[in-house]
Design an enzyme around this catalytic site. Structure first.
Site, PDB file in Angstrom:
ATOM      1  N   TYR A  20      -1.598  -0.284  10.276  1.00  0.00           N
ATOM      2  CA  TYR A  20      -1.879  -0.727   9.016  1.00  0.00           C
ATOM      3  C   TYR A  20      -0.760  -0.442   8.013  1.00  0.00           C
ATOM      4  CZ  TYR A  20      -3.678  -1.045   4.524  1.00  0.00           C
ATOM      5  OH  TYR A  20      -3.780  -1.179   3.041  1.00  0.00           O
ATOM      6  N   SER A  51       0.917  -1.214  -0.175  1.00  0.00           N
ATOM      7  CA  SER A  51      -0.003  -0.012  -0.093  1.00  0.00           C
ATOM      8  C   SER A  51       0.837   1.408  -0.072  1.00  0.00           C
ATOM      9  CB  SER A  51      -0.715   0.106   1.156  1.00  0.00           C
ATOM     10  OG  SER A  51      -1.460   1.110   1.426  1.00  0.00           O
TER      11      SER A  51
HETATM   12  C1  8X3 Z   1      -4.934   1.301   0.826  1.00  0.00           C
HETATM   13  C2  8X3 Z   1      -4.500   2.757   0.861  1.00  0.00           C
HETATM   14  O1  8X3 Z   1      -4.806   5.286   1.696  1.00  0.00           O
HETATM   15  O2  8X3 Z   1      -6.542   3.884   2.460  1.00  0.00           O
HETATM   16  O3  8X3 Z   1      -3.985   0.726   1.297  1.00  0.00           O
HETATM   17  O4  8X3 Z   1      -4.140   3.627   3.286  1.00  0.00           O
HETATM   18  S1  8X3 Z   1      -5.026   3.924   2.264  1.00  0.00           S
END
Ligand code: 8X3
Length: 251
Positions: free
Chosen positions: A150, A137
């Site tokens: 995350y 990501s």
């Molecule tokens: C997804 C992108 O910007 O929502 O991995 O973290 S974000």
């Protein structure tokens, strides 16, 4: 020769689109996910010769072992592993976050991804062929408030991908990390915001975000590269998304 791909998180979103695209490109696809009913629908759509549904929760290493052991002989050699399963939970500041959410993200995005890779990698090295595509990501590179675990888990996936290539030096096994920004048409934000659909709608309104088909196309493109090329990383954002200034708090 027909190649076999193993795609995690195949029941919806990126994983489903990737499974559909790869079967259209001539791959046999093992679609792994928790939701058996959805996998069966996908098997009916794609055909049992092209799609093998594999029920497993990637966050549970024992389930990964059991699922892999249950694969029929002619589905056991994995040419392409797409580590797509992963999730974000919450967008709370670290000092307000629920630690259980952190554990779930670490268990799925890091333990699950690394364990499955660890189990598949030796057969690729033995055949001196194979491609691993991880779903990272932009959050693994760009810090943002509430991105805490995350983003950190995706930074792990990025560095793990690059370090895999370092270990695979001298072999023909390839590794790519795809790093998407804002994506729509998946359950990602519904899961992150725990069913707060209004918040999800607001996030995507007018954003023309990345769609699952865009990522599926990217996976297909990587898989078609000549064997002497390794695509290390691909960072993708919608045109509507960009970079922000560094905030300065003043007294
Ligand atoms: C997804 C992108 O910007 O929502 O991995 O973290 S974000």
């Amino acid at each position: 020769m027909v190649k076999t791909a193993l795609v995690t998180g195949a029941s919806a979103g990126f994983g489903k689109a990737i499974a559909e695209k790869l079967t259209a490109d001539g791959y046999k696809v093992i679609g792994a996910a928790r939701r058996w009913d959805r996998l069966q629908v996908l098997r009916d759509e794609l055909g049992k010769d092209c799609f093998f549904p594999l029920q497993m929760d990637v966050s549970k290493t024992q389930e990964i072992d059991q699922a892999l052991a249950s694969l029929p002989q002619d589905w056991q050699a994995v040419d392409l592993l797409v580590n797509n399963a992963g999730l974000a939970l919450g967008l709370d500041k670290a000092y307000e976050a629920d630690f259980k959410d952190w554990q779930t993200m670490i268990q799925t995005n890091i333990i699950g991804l690394t364990y499955l890779t660890h189990q598949i990698l030796p057969q690729m090295v033995e055949r001196n062929a194979g491609l691993i595509i991880n779903l990272g990501s932009t959050a693994g590179t760009v810090p943002y408030p509430g991105g805490n675990i995350y983003g950190a888990s995706k930074a792990f996936v990025k560095q793990f991908s690059l370090n895999l290539r370092a270990d695979l030096f001298g072999t023909q096994v390839r590794v790519t990390n795809i790093e998407p920004g804002l994506c729509e048409g998946t359950e990602f934000s519904n899961v992150r915001f725990k069913g707060d659909n209004q918040r999800v709608e607001q996030l995507y309104q007018g954003a023309h975000a990345i769609r699952p088909q865009d990522i599926a196309e990217t996976v297909a493109w990587i898989s078609r590269q000549p064997e002497h090329l390794n695509i290390n990383r691909i960072e993708i954002m919608p045109v509507s998304q960009s970079f922000g200034p560094q905030p300065v708090h003043r007294d």
